[in-house]
Scaffold this motif. Structure first.
Motif, mmCIF file in Angstrom:
data_model
loop_
_atom_site.group_PDB
_atom_site.id
_atom_site.type_symbol
_atom_site.label_atom_id
_atom_site.label_comp_id
_atom_site.label_asym_id
_atom_site.label_seq_id
_atom_site.Cartn_x
_atom_site.Cartn_y
_atom_site.Cartn_z
ATOM 1 N N VAL B 4 7.869 -29.149 51.588
ATOM 2 C CA VAL B 4 6.882 -28.197 52.075
ATOM 3 C C VAL B 4 6.241 -27.516 50.865
ATOM 4 C CG1 VAL B 4 6.541 -26.101 53.436
ATOM 5 C CG2 VAL B 4 8.237 -27.811 54.173
ATOM 6 N N THR B 5 4.932 -27.417 50.875
ATOM 7 C CA THR B 5 4.251 -26.735 49.778
ATOM 8 C C THR B 5 3.532 -25.507 50.304
ATOM 9 O OG1 THR B 5 2.279 -28.130 50.008
ATOM 10 C CG2 THR B 5 3.979 -28.872 48.471
ATOM 11 N N GLN B 6 3.383 -24.512 49.439
ATOM 12 C CA GLN B 6 2.707 -23.276 49.824
ATOM 13 C C GLN B 6 1.777 -22.828 48.706
ATOM 14 O OE1 GLN B 6 6.673 -21.315 51.679
ATOM 15 N NE2 GLN B 6 4.839 -20.027 51.873
ATOM 16 N N THR B 7 0.643 -22.282 49.119
ATOM 17 C CA THR B 7 -0.294 -21.702 48.160
ATOM 18 C C THR B 7 -0.855 -20.406 48.707
ATOM 19 O OG1 THR B 7 -2.084 -23.035 49.117
ATOM 20 C CG2 THR B 7 -1.000 -23.898 47.124
ATOM 21 N N TRP B 34 7.072 -19.435 60.163
ATOM 22 C CA TRP B 34 6.863 -18.478 59.075
ATOM 23 C C TRP B 34 7.986 -17.455 59.102
ATOM 24 C CZ3 TRP B 34 3.712 -18.880 55.030
ATOM 25 C CH2 TRP B 34 2.574 -19.679 55.133
ATOM 26 N N TYR B 35 8.476 -17.156 57.897
ATOM 27 C CA TYR B 35 9.487 -16.129 57.702
ATOM 28 C C TYR B 35 9.014 -15.215 56.581
ATOM 29 C CZ TYR B 35 12.682 -19.324 60.145
ATOM 30 O OH TYR B 35 13.285 -20.138 61.063
ATOM 31 N N THR B 82 -3.908 -5.727 55.619
ATOM 32 C CA THR B 82 -2.587 -5.609 55.015
ATOM 33 C C THR B 82 -2.172 -4.149 54.803
ATOM 34 O OG1 THR B 82 -3.671 -5.921 52.867
ATOM 35 C CG2 THR B 82 -2.606 -7.847 53.861
ATOM 36 N N LYS B 83 -0.858 -3.947 54.912
ATOM 37 C CA LYS B 83 -0.267 -2.636 54.678
ATOM 38 C C LYS B 83 0.702 -2.760 53.508
ATOM 39 C CE LYS B 83 -0.194 -2.133 59.677
ATOM 40 N NZ LYS B 83 0.691 -2.163 60.864
ATOM 41 N N LEU B 84 1.057 -1.638 52.940
ATOM 42 C CA LEU B 84 1.999 -1.660 51.816
ATOM 43 C C LEU B 84 3.295 -2.358 52.199
ATOM 44 C CD1 LEU B 84 1.550 1.941 50.371
ATOM 45 C CD2 LEU B 84 0.618 -0.192 49.447
ATOM 46 N N GLU B 85 3.752 -2.107 53.439
ATOM 47 C CA GLU B 85 5.023 -2.676 53.885
ATOM 48 C C GLU B 85 4.966 -4.176 54.164
ATOM 49 O OE1 GLU B 85 3.416 -0.041 55.182
ATOM 50 O OE2 GLU B 85 3.477 -0.057 57.391
ATOM 51 N N ASP B 86 3.786 -4.773 54.054
ATOM 52 C CA ASP B 86 3.679 -6.229 54.176
ATOM 53 C C ASP B 86 4.068 -6.940 52.880
ATOM 54 O OD1 ASP B 86 0.682 -5.903 56.187
ATOM 55 O OD2 ASP B 86 2.773 -6.140 56.836
ATOM 56 N N SER B 87 4.266 -6.173 51.831
ATOM 57 C CA SER B 87 4.678 -6.779 50.559
ATOM 58 C C SER B 87 6.035 -7.446 50.729
ATOM 59 C CB SER B 87 4.771 -5.705 49.463
ATOM 60 O OG SER B 87 3.502 -5.170 49.174
ATOM 61 N N ALA B 88 6.083 -8.730 50.450
ATOM 62 C CA ALA B 88 7.297 -9.510 50.672
ATOM 63 C C ALA B 88 7.048 -10.927 50.190
ATOM 64 C CB ALA B 88 7.669 -9.533 52.154
ATOM 65 N N MET B 89 8.096 -11.725 50.218
ATOM 66 C CA MET B 89 7.971 -13.162 50.031
ATOM 67 C C MET B 89 7.812 -13.785 51.407
ATOM 68 S SD MET B 89 7.993 -15.585 47.724
ATOM 69 C CE MET B 89 9.095 -15.480 46.326
ATOM 70 N N TYR B 90 6.802 -14.622 51.558
ATOM 71 C CA TYR B 90 6.565 -15.286 52.831
ATOM 72 C C TYR B 90 6.885 -16.771 52.678
ATOM 73 C CZ TYR B 90 4.410 -11.071 54.600
ATOM 74 O OH TYR B 90 4.199 -9.773 55.017
ATOM 75 N N PHE B 91 7.790 -17.227 53.524
ATOM 76 C CA PHE B 91 8.198 -18.631 53.491
ATOM 77 C C PHE B 91 7.669 -19.353 54.721
ATOM 78 C CE2 PHE B 91 10.977 -18.598 49.927
ATOM 79 C CZ PHE B 91 11.679 -17.399 49.929
ATOM 80 N N CYS B 92 7.171 -20.537 54.489
ATOM 81 C CA CYS B 92 6.831 -21.467 55.559
ATOM 82 C C CYS B 92 7.962 -22.481 55.655
ATOM 83 C CB CYS B 92 5.510 -22.156 55.207
ATOM 84 S SG CYS B 92 5.046 -23.515 56.271
ATOM 85 N N ALA B 93 8.252 -22.944 56.841
ATOM 86 C CA ALA B 93 9.269 -23.976 57.025
ATOM 87 C C ALA B 93 8.799 -24.947 58.088
ATOM 88 C CB ALA B 93 10.610 -23.357 57.428
ATOM 89 N N GLY B 100 15.783 -28.162 64.709
ATOM 90 C CA GLY B 100 16.568 -29.029 63.844
ATOM 91 C C GLY B 100 16.619 -28.351 62.491
ATOM 92 N N GLU B 101 17.139 -29.062 61.498
ATOM 93 C CA GLU B 101 17.198 -28.441 60.181
ATOM 94 C C GLU B 101 15.786 -28.133 59.703
ATOM 95 O OE1 GLU B 101 18.244 -31.445 60.987
ATOM 96 O OE2 GLU B 101 17.962 -32.899 59.375
ATOM 97 N N GLN B 102 15.632 -26.955 59.146
ATOM 98 C CA GLN B 102 14.326 -26.510 58.681
ATOM 99 C C GLN B 102 14.276 -26.600 57.164
ATOM 100 O OE1 GLN B 102 13.125 -22.713 60.320
ATOM 101 N NE2 GLN B 102 14.101 -23.173 62.281
ATOM 102 N N TYR B 103 13.153 -27.070 56.684
ATOM 103 C CA TYR B 103 12.949 -27.182 55.246
ATOM 104 C C TYR B 103 11.920 -26.136 54.846
ATOM 105 C CZ TYR B 103 15.680 -31.371 55.619
ATOM 106 O OH TYR B 103 16.713 -32.237 55.861
ATOM 107 N N PHE B 104 12.326 -25.318 53.886
ATOM 108 C CA PHE B 104 11.505 -24.197 53.464
ATOM 109 C C PHE B 104 10.624 -24.576 52.283
ATOM 110 C CE2 PHE B 104 13.064 -20.211 55.496
ATOM 111 C CZ PHE B 104 14.011 -20.772 56.326
ATOM 112 N N GLY B 105 9.430 -23.998 52.272
ATOM 113 C CA GLY B 105 8.580 -24.084 51.101
ATOM 114 C C GLY B 105 9.029 -23.086 50.051
#
Lengths: 111, 113
Positions: B4-7, B34-35, B82-93, B100-105
């Protein structure tokens, strides 16, 4: 609603064993285990399904007690590369597309 | 090995601005997720997506969030204001089977200033 993991942290010497536990108060459809190293994405380790099916990496073993809604991850003969944070993710019977993660167990393996 | 790739890998935005995070799931996978992960905390479920519609969403995924699969390969997460509290790492899977097993970007680090 989130699963409860224990212990919160473990320190091992290389070659030692560890067990990480995950429990839920809700009926589960599946339990997933992931390992995350600092600054990286979670990596899939194991999935255990209601009914006994499981799939994962050869060197990882885990169990799922459906009656108790508990799962355990067994790390044997630990290696330095096992260090990281281990998360269990649970999917409930009534919400099977939603994976809820526990707070994680930090594992440090020292030489 | 497919992945999985993310940009982008890191996005800095000002409060109130719209951001779009992009993901390319593994090509034969049908289920997308999305996580987000606030620094030092657990991974939090946002949304699951299958057959061009949302399957599940969390309480975090409010009206400010939306997901889309604009073509056969991309999967996007939009945050409208966006809000300040949206600051985070966002992962796609992605997974080939429902839960089933999820593969994360590798994740997109979003910083809201």
């Amino acid at each position: 609603q989130q699963p409860v993991q224990s212990p919160q942290a473990v320190i091992l010497r290389e070659g030692e064993d560890a067990v990480i536990n995950c429990s839920s108060s809700k009926a589960l459809y599946s339990v997933h285990w992931y390992r995350q190293k600092h600054g990286e994405a979670p990596v899939f380790l194991m999935i255990l399904l209601k009914g006994g099916e499981q799939k994962g990496h050869e060197k990882i073993s885990a169990s799922f007690n459906e009656k108790k809604q508990q799962s355990s991850l067994y790390l044997t003969a630990s290696q330095l590369s096992y260090s990281g944070t281990y998360f269990c993710g649970t999917a409930r019977m009534d919400s099977s597309y939603k994976l809820i993660f526990g707070s994680g167990t930090r594992l440090l393996v020292r030489p | 090995e497919p992945e999985v790739t993310q940009t982008p890998s890191h996005q800095v935005t000002q409060m109130g601005q719209e951001v779009i995070l992009r993901c390319v799931p593994i090509s034969n996978h049908l289920y997308f997720y999305w996580y987000r992960q606030i620094l030092g905390q657990k991974v939090e479920f946002l949304v699951s997506f299958y057959n061009n519609e949302i399957s599940e969403k969390s309480e975090i995924f409010d009206d400010q969030f939306s997901v889309e699969r604009p073509d056969g390969s991309n999967f996007t997460l939009k945050i409208r204001s966006t809000k300040l509290e949206d600051s985070a790492m966002y992962f796609c899977a992605s997974s080939d089977l429902g839960l089933g097993e999820q593969y994360f970007g590798p994740g997109t680090r979003l910083t809201v200033t």
